[in-house]
Design a protein around this motif. Sequence first.
Motif, PDB file in Angstrom:
ATOM      1  N   GLN A   1       0.820  -1.266  -0.327  1.00  4.10           N
ATOM      2  CA  GLN A   1       0.037  -0.156  -0.356  1.00  4.10           C
ATOM      3  C   GLN A   1       0.988   1.251   0.408  1.00  4.10           C
ATOM      4  OE1 GLN A   1      -3.350   0.663   0.040  1.00  4.10           O
ATOM      5  NE2 GLN A   1      -2.699   3.052  -0.390  1.00  4.10           N
TER       6      GLN A   1
ATOM      7  N   SER B   1      -4.563  -7.123   5.195  1.00  2.00           N
ATOM      8  CA  SER B   1      -4.402  -6.163   4.187  1.00  2.00           C
ATOM      9  C   SER B   1      -4.279  -3.874   4.779  1.00  2.00           C
ATOM     10  CB  SER B   1      -6.656  -5.510   3.869  1.00  2.00           C
ATOM     11  OG  SER B   1      -7.276  -5.096   5.134  1.00  2.00           O
TER      12      SER B   1
ATOM     13  N   GLN C   1      -5.415  -0.154   4.994  1.00  2.00           N
ATOM     14  CA  GLN C   1      -6.288   0.316   5.016  1.00  2.00           C
ATOM     15  C   GLN C   1      -6.584   1.774   5.080  1.00  2.00           C
ATOM     16  OE1 GLN C   1      -9.685  -1.023   6.927  1.00  2.00           O
ATOM     17  NE2 GLN C   1     -10.081  -2.745   5.351  1.00  2.00           N
TER      18      GLN C   1
ATOM     19  N   ALA D   1      -2.942   4.382   8.610  1.00  2.00           N
ATOM     20  CA  ALA D   1      -3.550   3.925   8.145  1.00  2.00           C
ATOM     21  C   ALA D   1      -4.291   2.871   9.526  1.00  2.00           C
ATOM     22  CB  ALA D   1      -2.023   3.216   6.914  1.00  2.00           C
ATOM     23  N   HIS D   2      -4.652   1.941   9.223  1.00  2.28           N
ATOM     24  CA  HIS D   2      -4.393   0.417   9.697  1.00  2.28           C
ATOM     25  C   HIS D   2      -4.610  -0.179   9.267  1.00  2.28           C
ATOM     26  CE1 HIS D   2      -8.197   2.212  11.407  1.00  2.28           C
ATOM     27  NE2 HIS D   2      -7.596   3.043  12.112  1.00  2.28           N
TER      28      HIS D   2
ATOM     29  N   ARG E   1      -7.022  -4.224  14.162  1.00  2.00           N
ATOM     30  CA  ARG E   1      -6.816  -3.290  13.563  1.00  2.00           C
ATOM     31  C   ARG E   1      -5.970  -2.515  14.232  1.00  2.00           C
ATOM     32  NH1 ARG E   1     -10.980  -1.694   9.386  1.00  2.00           N
ATOM     33  NH2 ARG E   1     -12.883  -2.374  10.092  1.00  2.00           N
TER      34      ARG E   1
END
Length: 194
Positions: free
Chosen positions: A33, A145, A147, A154-155, A166
Amino acid sequence: MKKILITALLCASAYTFAQYTLPAASPRAKVEQQFSLSKITVDYGRPAVKGREIFGALVPYGKVWRAGANSSTKITFSQGVLLQGKNVSSGTYGLFVEPSASKWRVILSSDSQSWGTQYDASKDVLSVEVPVEKLPTSQEYFEISIQPVSEHKAHIVMEWDRTAVRIPVEAAGTEKLGRIQEKLMEIRGIEREK
């Protein structure tokens, strides 16, 4: 002639079988990411539920788990970050967790090359605690993931079976970055006026 034909068929069968690969029980996955000025990358194995009881059984409470399957889960930060206000330098770390029913202790280790359940607490870089969330449906394969929440936050989300956590992550030094962005805006404003 018959022997040559049988030998050729056996060789062809062996070659065909060698080309065939079975699906991995816990396939590897990689998630990347874009994050602030760089990126976060996680490389991990994805075990499946397969009808088993996961947390508190297959993954016991109070014991350190590699947050995936097979070789240790690796997380790479291309820039310094903050995990719950704690500084983490850029680099690659082993990602481990110690789950309980209500919270997980998330551990970054300087050892990102271990295999299986090999864990050495003396190599811990830091740990943080995050609350457990219950998922409305079961997640068959373990999934990580990333996020985005904003440009610099972000998490990192882990989900498996009916459990999720998270981990909040924030780019370090965002105050300085904010001042640089403001200065760039001033320069661009000046250029527009000319």
